[in-house]
Write a protein that holds these residues in place. Structure first.
Motif, PDB file in Angstrom:
ATOM      1  N   TRP A  41       7.658  -6.585 -12.104  1.00 12.74           N
ATOM      2  CA  TRP A  41       7.401  -7.748 -11.259  1.00 12.74           C
ATOM      3  C   TRP A  41       8.283  -7.742 -10.012  1.00 12.74           C
ATOM      4  O   TRP A  41       7.844  -8.155  -8.932  1.00 12.74           O
ATOM      5  CB  TRP A  41       7.615  -9.033 -12.057  1.00 12.74           C
ATOM      6  N   VAL A  42       9.514  -7.294 -10.140  1.00 14.64           N
ATOM      7  CA  VAL A  42      10.381  -7.188  -8.967  1.00 14.64           C
ATOM      8  C   VAL A  42       9.792  -6.209  -7.955  1.00 14.64           C
ATOM      9  O   VAL A  42       9.752  -6.469  -6.739  1.00 14.64           O
ATOM     10  CB  VAL A  42      11.803  -6.747  -9.382  1.00 14.64           C
ATOM     11  N   PHE A  44       6.640  -5.422  -7.664  1.00 12.91           N
ATOM     12  CA  PHE A  44       5.438  -6.023  -7.094  1.00 12.91           C
ATOM     13  C   PHE A  44       5.794  -7.047  -6.012  1.00 12.91           C
ATOM     14  O   PHE A  44       5.138  -7.111  -4.965  1.00 12.91           O
ATOM     15  CB  PHE A  44       4.620  -6.686  -8.203  1.00 12.91           C
ATOM     16  N   LEU A  45       6.815  -7.851  -6.263  1.00 17.26           N
ATOM     17  CA  LEU A  45       7.229  -8.841  -5.259  1.00 17.26           C
ATOM     18  C   LEU A  45       7.748  -8.172  -3.995  1.00 17.26           C
ATOM     19  O   LEU A  45       7.526  -8.667  -2.879  1.00 17.26           O
ATOM     20  CB  LEU A  45       8.293  -9.774  -5.855  1.00 17.26           C
ATOM     21  N   LEU A  46       8.431  -7.034  -4.152  1.00 18.03           N
ATOM     22  CA  LEU A  46       8.882  -6.291  -2.977  1.00 18.03           C
ATOM     23  C   LEU A  46       7.699  -5.777  -2.163  1.00 18.03           C
ATOM     24  O   LEU A  46       7.693  -5.863  -0.928  1.00 18.03           O
ATOM     25  CB  LEU A  46       9.780  -5.129  -3.406  1.00 18.03           C
ATOM     26  N   LEU A  48       4.780  -7.128  -2.187  1.00 19.79           N
ATOM     27  CA  LEU A  48       4.123  -8.311  -1.624  1.00 19.79           C
ATOM     28  C   LEU A  48       4.840  -8.762  -0.350  1.00 19.79           C
ATOM     29  O   LEU A  48       4.184  -9.097   0.660  1.00 19.79           O
ATOM     30  CB  LEU A  48       4.125  -9.433  -2.665  1.00 19.79           C
ATOM     31  N   TRP A  49       6.155  -8.753  -0.395  1.00 20.21           N
ATOM     32  CA  TRP A  49       6.915  -9.125   0.805  1.00 20.21           C
ATOM     33  C   TRP A  49       6.661  -8.136   1.939  1.00 20.21           C
ATOM     34  O   TRP A  49       6.500  -8.525   3.096  1.00 20.21           O
ATOM     35  CB  TRP A  49       8.399  -9.163   0.472  1.00 20.21           C
ATOM     36  N   ARG A  51       3.966  -6.359   2.391  1.00 25.17           N
ATOM     37  CA  ARG A  51       2.609  -6.586   2.904  1.00 25.17           C
ATOM     38  C   ARG A  51       2.575  -7.762   3.870  1.00 25.17           C
ATOM     39  O   ARG A  51       1.960  -7.687   4.943  1.00 25.17           O
ATOM     40  CB  ARG A  51       1.645  -6.830   1.736  1.00 25.17           C
ATOM     41  N   ALA A  69      -3.982  -5.564  -2.193  1.00 24.87           N
ATOM     42  CA  ALA A  69      -3.402  -6.296  -3.319  1.00 24.87           C
ATOM     43  C   ALA A  69      -3.717  -5.598  -4.646  1.00 24.87           C
ATOM     44  O   ALA A  69      -2.863  -5.469  -5.533  1.00 24.87           O
ATOM     45  CB  ALA A  69      -3.916  -7.721  -3.334  1.00 24.87           C
ATOM     46  N   CYS A  76       2.198  -0.770  -9.295  1.00 28.35           N
ATOM     47  CA  CYS A  76       3.371  -1.357  -9.959  1.00 28.35           C
ATOM     48  C   CYS A  76       3.258  -1.369 -11.470  1.00 28.35           C
ATOM     49  O   CYS A  76       4.260  -1.157 -12.170  1.00 28.35           O
ATOM     50  CB  CYS A  76       3.601  -2.771  -9.436  1.00 28.35           C
ATOM     51  N   TYR A 127       0.851  -7.469 -19.732  1.00 28.08           N
ATOM     52  CA  TYR A 127       0.876  -8.256 -18.493  1.00 28.08           C
ATOM     53  C   TYR A 127      -0.172  -9.371 -18.476  1.00 28.08           C
ATOM     54  O   TYR A 127       0.129 -10.493 -18.084  1.00 28.08           O
ATOM     55  CB  TYR A 127       0.694  -7.338 -17.288  1.00 28.08           C
TER      56      TYR A 127
END
Length: 269
Positions: A41-42, A44-46, A48-49, A51, A69, A76, A127
């Motif tokens: 998840w970390v 994926f958030l990176l 996302l940021w 993007r 996405a 990830c 997940y």
């Protein structure tokens, strides 16, 4: 009649040799899975940021946002776990933390195919259900296997074991005379390890458990020891261990002597 030896944690190698292995416990495996999930998840958030930042700069068009996405999700939660587990031979950061490794049911190293199957099914059971399906499967299987392990034919093996305190047993004086005439045959490795582990941890056992296990082990050794003396079970186990150690030491000395003779003959030639 000897007590049957539990072989639930044994596997057979290609040479039909029993290997004593221990699967990773349910709670330790769950902890390792939580670590891997958090890292996923970390990551994926990176992504996302990154993007959002690229979209703000106008580098990424909004028309491909949904495609990007999906790609980030696949990378990830599928590709990265497969690459890490394959490259690290069944390990991951979470498994490194708890001392586990993914191996085949026969004890062999897991490969790309096993990692691929586990990662694909892990998307569903880990997940998409927040680990609920994986926890249910692990709680009701002997080796804490999740669905991905059952399909891939793998389980998590414990590779970090506590350091054992070395023990040098001494022949009990009451059995010194018996030791001169005793015949101790070769025992199964599993039984010999059980005796050694019992003698190492006997001091930390409760008296009732200590007496019960000592009696069970003496019964299990009955067909390998002749004659059977009338002695305290724990003292008899110590005496058997001493005799086995001396027999192995003599065998090594004879082998070394033969090797020295052969070497001397070759030198003389």
């Amino acid at each position: 009649m000897s007590t049957p030896i539990d072989t639930s944690d044994e596997i057979l190698s290609g040479e039909a040799v029993a290997i004593d292995v221990q699967p990773l416990g349910f709670f330790m495996r769950a902890l390792g899975a939580l670590i891997d999930m958090a890292l996923g998840w970390v990551l994926f958030l990176l992504f996302l940021w990154l993007r959002m930042w690229l979209m703000g700069l106008g580098v990424i068009d909004g028309s491909i946002d949904s495609i990007l996405a999906v790609v980030m999700l696949v990378v990830c939660f599928v590709i990265v776990p497969i690459v890490i587990e394959t490259a690290m031979r069944g390990r991951s950061l979470g498994k490194l933390a708890v001392g586990g490794r993914i191996v085949r049911l026969d004890g062999g190293a897991a490969g790309f195919r096993h990692a691929f199957i586990r990662a694909l099914i892990g998307v569903l059971e880990v997940y998409m259900t927040f680990g609920a399906v994986a926890m249910l499967a692990g709680a009701f299987t002997a080796r804490s296997q999740r669905l991905g392990d059952m399909v891939a034919g793998t389980y998590s093996q414990r590779v970090r074991t506590p350091k054992l305190i070395s023990l040098v047993p001494v022949m009990p004086p009451a059995l010194a005379g018996w030791a001169q005439i005793a015949d101790v045959a070769r025992m199964p490795d599993r039984l010999a390890r059980r005796i050694s582990q019992f003698l190492q941890h006997a001091e930390r056992m409760t008296p009732s458990a200590r007496a019960r296990i000592a009696h069970e082990l003496v019964v299990a050794t009955a067909e390998y020891v002749s004659p059977q003396p009338a002695a305290h079970p724990e003292q008899l186990l110590i005496a058997i261990t001493v005799l086995r150690r001396e027999r192995e030491r003599r065998a090594l000395s004879i082998a070394d002597a033969r090797a020295e003779k052969l070497t001397g003959r070759h030198v003389g030639v």
